[in-house]
Motif scaffolding. Structure first.
Motif, mmCIF file in Angstrom:
data_model
loop_
_atom_site.group_PDB
_atom_site.id
_atom_site.type_symbol
_atom_site.label_atom_id
_atom_site.label_comp_id
_atom_site.label_asym_id
_atom_site.label_seq_id
_atom_site.Cartn_x
_atom_site.Cartn_y
_atom_site.Cartn_z
ATOM 1 N N MET A 38 0.878 -1.207 -0.032
ATOM 2 C CA MET A 38 0.056 0.063 -0.024
ATOM 3 C C MET A 38 0.905 1.138 -0.068
ATOM 4 O O MET A 38 0.444 2.091 -0.573
ATOM 5 C CB MET A 38 -1.012 -0.069 1.218
ATOM 6 C CG MET A 38 -2.224 -0.954 1.189
ATOM 7 S SD MET A 38 -2.864 -1.046 2.517
ATOM 8 C CE MET A 38 -3.667 0.615 2.594
ATOM 9 N N ALA A 39 2.096 1.215 0.854
ATOM 10 C CA ALA A 39 2.762 2.600 0.781
ATOM 11 C C ALA A 39 3.410 2.633 -0.454
ATOM 12 O O ALA A 39 3.592 3.793 -0.891
ATOM 13 C CB ALA A 39 4.005 2.225 1.858
ATOM 14 N N LEU A 40 3.933 1.487 -1.213
ATOM 15 C CA LEU A 40 4.397 1.602 -2.703
ATOM 16 C C LEU A 40 3.664 2.365 -3.607
ATOM 17 O O LEU A 40 3.939 3.031 -4.433
ATOM 18 C CB LEU A 40 5.132 0.396 -3.008
ATOM 19 C CG LEU A 40 6.453 -0.013 -2.263
ATOM 20 C CD1 LEU A 40 6.765 -1.274 -2.662
ATOM 21 C CD2 LEU A 40 7.384 0.828 -2.488
ATOM 22 N N GLN A 41 2.243 2.014 -3.363
ATOM 23 C CA GLN A 41 1.355 2.088 -4.348
ATOM 24 C C GLN A 41 0.763 3.602 -4.311
ATOM 25 O O GLN A 41 0.469 4.409 -5.242
ATOM 26 C CB GLN A 41 -0.132 1.348 -4.336
ATOM 27 C CG GLN A 41 0.313 -0.146 -4.756
ATOM 28 C CD GLN A 41 -1.080 -1.055 -4.649
ATOM 29 O OE1 GLN A 41 -1.974 -0.474 -3.808
ATOM 30 N NE2 GLN A 41 -1.100 -2.202 -5.216
ATOM 31 N N ASN B 51 2.786 6.109 -2.755
ATOM 32 C CA ASN B 51 3.936 7.199 -2.576
ATOM 33 C C ASN B 51 4.144 7.604 -4.085
ATOM 34 O O ASN B 51 4.734 7.063 -5.039
ATOM 35 C CB ASN B 51 4.897 6.255 -2.354
ATOM 36 C CG ASN B 51 6.185 7.061 -2.052
ATOM 37 O OD1 ASN B 51 6.368 8.357 -2.105
ATOM 38 N ND2 ASN B 51 7.429 6.521 -1.191
ATOM 39 N N HIS B 52 3.710 8.917 -4.324
ATOM 40 C CA HIS B 52 3.916 9.775 -5.354
ATOM 41 C C HIS B 52 5.466 9.906 -5.843
ATOM 42 O O HIS B 52 5.419 9.973 -7.165
ATOM 43 C CB HIS B 52 3.214 10.934 -5.224
ATOM 44 C CG HIS B 52 1.596 10.690 -5.166
ATOM 45 N ND1 HIS B 52 0.613 10.225 -6.042
ATOM 46 C CD2 HIS B 52 0.916 11.025 -4.010
ATOM 47 C CE1 HIS B 52 -0.557 10.173 -5.369
ATOM 48 N NE2 HIS B 52 -0.407 10.681 -4.337
ATOM 49 N N THR B 53 6.023 9.996 -4.853
ATOM 50 C CA THR B 53 7.587 10.168 -5.235
ATOM 51 C C THR B 53 8.156 9.020 -5.930
ATOM 52 O O THR B 53 9.029 9.187 -6.999
ATOM 53 C CB THR B 53 8.488 10.486 -4.009
ATOM 54 O OG1 THR B 53 7.879 11.931 -3.338
ATOM 55 C CG2 THR B 53 9.966 10.816 -4.309
ATOM 56 N N MET B 54 7.621 7.645 -5.417
ATOM 57 C CA MET B 54 8.251 6.491 -6.130
ATOM 58 C C MET B 54 7.434 6.221 -7.391
ATOM 59 O O MET B 54 8.163 5.694 -8.540
ATOM 60 C CB MET B 54 7.721 5.299 -5.026
ATOM 61 C CG MET B 54 8.546 5.261 -4.031
ATOM 62 S SD MET B 54 10.167 4.686 -4.086
ATOM 63 C CE MET B 54 10.129 3.087 -4.659
ATOM 64 N N ILE B 55 6.328 6.679 -7.599
ATOM 65 C CA ILE B 55 5.844 6.622 -8.682
ATOM 66 C C ILE B 55 6.163 7.502 -9.992
ATOM 67 O O ILE B 55 6.536 7.134 -11.092
ATOM 68 C CB ILE B 55 4.259 6.909 -8.729
ATOM 69 C CG1 ILE B 55 3.440 5.814 -7.915
ATOM 70 C CG2 ILE B 55 3.320 6.887 -10.167
ATOM 71 C CD1 ILE B 55 1.980 6.267 -7.362
ATOM 72 N N ALA B 56 6.559 8.697 -9.462
ATOM 73 C CA ALA B 56 7.360 9.769 -10.377
ATOM 74 C C ALA B 56 8.477 9.169 -10.595
ATOM 75 O O ALA B 56 9.286 9.475 -11.901
ATOM 76 C CB ALA B 56 7.442 11.151 -9.856
ATOM 77 N N ALA B 57 9.354 8.478 -9.867
ATOM 78 C CA ALA B 57 10.741 8.120 -10.143
ATOM 79 C C ALA B 57 10.764 6.947 -11.226
ATOM 80 O O ALA B 57 11.590 6.719 -12.174
ATOM 81 C CB ALA B 57 11.394 7.626 -8.754
ATOM 82 N N ARG B 58 9.479 5.926 -11.174
ATOM 83 C CA ARG B 58 9.427 4.681 -11.818
ATOM 84 C C ARG B 58 9.286 5.244 -13.358
ATOM 85 O O ARG B 58 9.736 4.992 -14.376
ATOM 86 C CB ARG B 58 8.303 4.154 -11.469
ATOM 87 C CG ARG B 58 8.911 2.932 -10.193
ATOM 88 C CD ARG B 58 7.624 1.826 -10.023
ATOM 89 N NE ARG B 58 7.813 1.355 -8.558
ATOM 90 C CZ ARG B 58 6.891 1.254 -7.810
ATOM 91 N NH1 ARG B 58 5.510 1.763 -8.311
ATOM 92 N NH2 ARG B 58 7.043 0.736 -6.624
#
Length: 70
Positions: free
Chosen positions: A34-37, A39-46
């Protein structure tokens, strides 16, 4: 009209009653997922990684031939 107001009041109280059940238990793996889904920073990095890979493929292509005449 009074029946409609009464029906809305009864429906609203049961909907709000469900929200006060208490904490929901989840596993550690579910919490991490849930945290990975969310986390907008992680999504932007991907997304940036995908864009960089696409730019790398484009950079490795041969350039288009250029023809000119005088």
């Amino acid at each position: 009209m009074a029946c409609v107001v009464l029906a809305c009041g009864v429906g609203a109280s049961s909907a709000f009653g469900q929200a006060t059940q208490g904490p929901i238990r989840i596993t550690l793996d579910e919490a991490i997922q849930m945290a990975l889904q969310h986390n907008h920073t992680m999504i932007a990095a991907r997304t940036a990684i995908d864009q960089t890979l696409a730019m790398e493929v484009t950079a490795n292509l041969r350039p288009n031939p250029v023809l000119f005449a005088d």
